[in-house]
Design a protein around this motif. Structure first.
Motif, PDB file in Angstrom:
ATOM      1  N   ASP A 264       0.867  -1.326   0.053  1.00 51.67           N
ATOM      2  CA  ASP A 264       0.021  -0.102   0.056  1.00 51.67           C
ATOM      3  C   ASP A 264       0.799   1.459  -0.029  1.00 51.67           C
TER       4      ASP A 264
ATOM      5  N   THR B 167      -4.169  -9.666   2.108  1.00 48.16           N
ATOM      6  CA  THR B 167      -5.441  -8.917   2.598  1.00 48.16           C
ATOM      7  C   THR B 167      -5.613  -7.587   1.835  1.00 48.16           C
ATOM      8  N   LYS B 168      -4.430  -6.932   1.679  1.00 42.04           N
ATOM      9  CA  LYS B 168      -4.149  -5.446   1.165  1.00 42.04           C
ATOM     10  C   LYS B 168      -4.677  -5.777  -0.462  1.00 42.04           C
TER      11      LYS B 168
ATOM     12  N   GLU C 199      -8.086  -6.251  -1.281  1.00 38.35           N
ATOM     13  CA  GLU C 199      -8.858  -5.026  -1.044  1.00 38.35           C
ATOM     14  C   GLU C 199      -8.482  -4.026  -2.454  1.00 38.35           C
TER      15      GLU C 199
END
Ligand SMILES: C[S@@+](CC[C@H](N)C(=O)[O-])C[C@H]1O[C@@H](n2cnc3c(N)ncnc32)[C@H](O)[C@@H]1O
Length: 170
Positions: A68, A104-105, A108
């Protein structure tokens, strides 16, 4: 399966650069490949392989768990090739505590119709723990939002790797 969906402008992530085989493959499909590894050697090998194949990608010397910090656009696909860099230090391995936040990132960031491939090698020390942690997370993703498939050889000796393919449905 990734080649089926990736087109030139798609943002695509190689989460584990290693020797650069996957980076070069992805760079043949998209002009916006971002690749991560924590080892200088991986960046050196990948840079060389890209040049030999006349391809380009953005190479980042950092853990995929920090994706991210570098990618803020939706992504079409990502690939994780878990384990260690062949012919190198077998102690530098991917680990659940960083693989799972990275996954998980990326889930998303993933667009509908996008895919994440995880090639799970687990025969090395620590590999079983990471395999089990990844499986426990991906097997509980909500089925209306994600299709999660597992593909693997059933007649191979030792501890053959297997593929988990996640597709975002909605
Ligand atoms: C099995 S190799 C990848 C093989 C690679 N895809 C190829 O085509 O050659 C796994 C790689 O993950 C890297 N790695 C370990 N921890 C990492 C992390 N937190 N973020 C990114 N890469 C990591 C290792 O340094 C190693 O190069």
């Amino acid at each position: 399966m990734l080649a089926e969906i990736i087109v030139k402008d798609d943002v695509v992530v190689d989460a584990t650069m290693g020797q650069g085989f996957d980076t070069v493959f992805l760079a043949g499909l998209s002009d916006a490949v971002v690749a991560f590894d924590v080892q200088d050697l991986a960046l050196e090998m990948t840079e060389k392989r890209l040049a030999e194949n006349k391809r380009q990608a953005k190479l980042i010397l950092d853990g995929h768990e920090n994706v991210d910090k570098y990618v803020d656009k939706p992504i079409k696909a990502a690939i994780f090739n878990l384990g260690y860099l062949p012919k190198s230090d077998k102690k530098v391995i991917t680990q659940a505590e960083t693989t799972l936040p990275a996954l998980t990132k990326m889930l998303e960031l993933l667009v509908t119709g996008g895919r994440i491939a995880l090639m799970i090698y687990y025969g090395h020390e620590g590999g079983h723990e990471e395999r089990d942690a990844v499986l426990s997370v991906v097997s509980t993703l909500p089925q209306k939002t994600y299709q999660v498939m597992r593909y693997g050889g059933i007649n191979q000796i030792n501890q053959p790797p297997f593929l988990v393919m996640i597709e975002k449905l909605a």
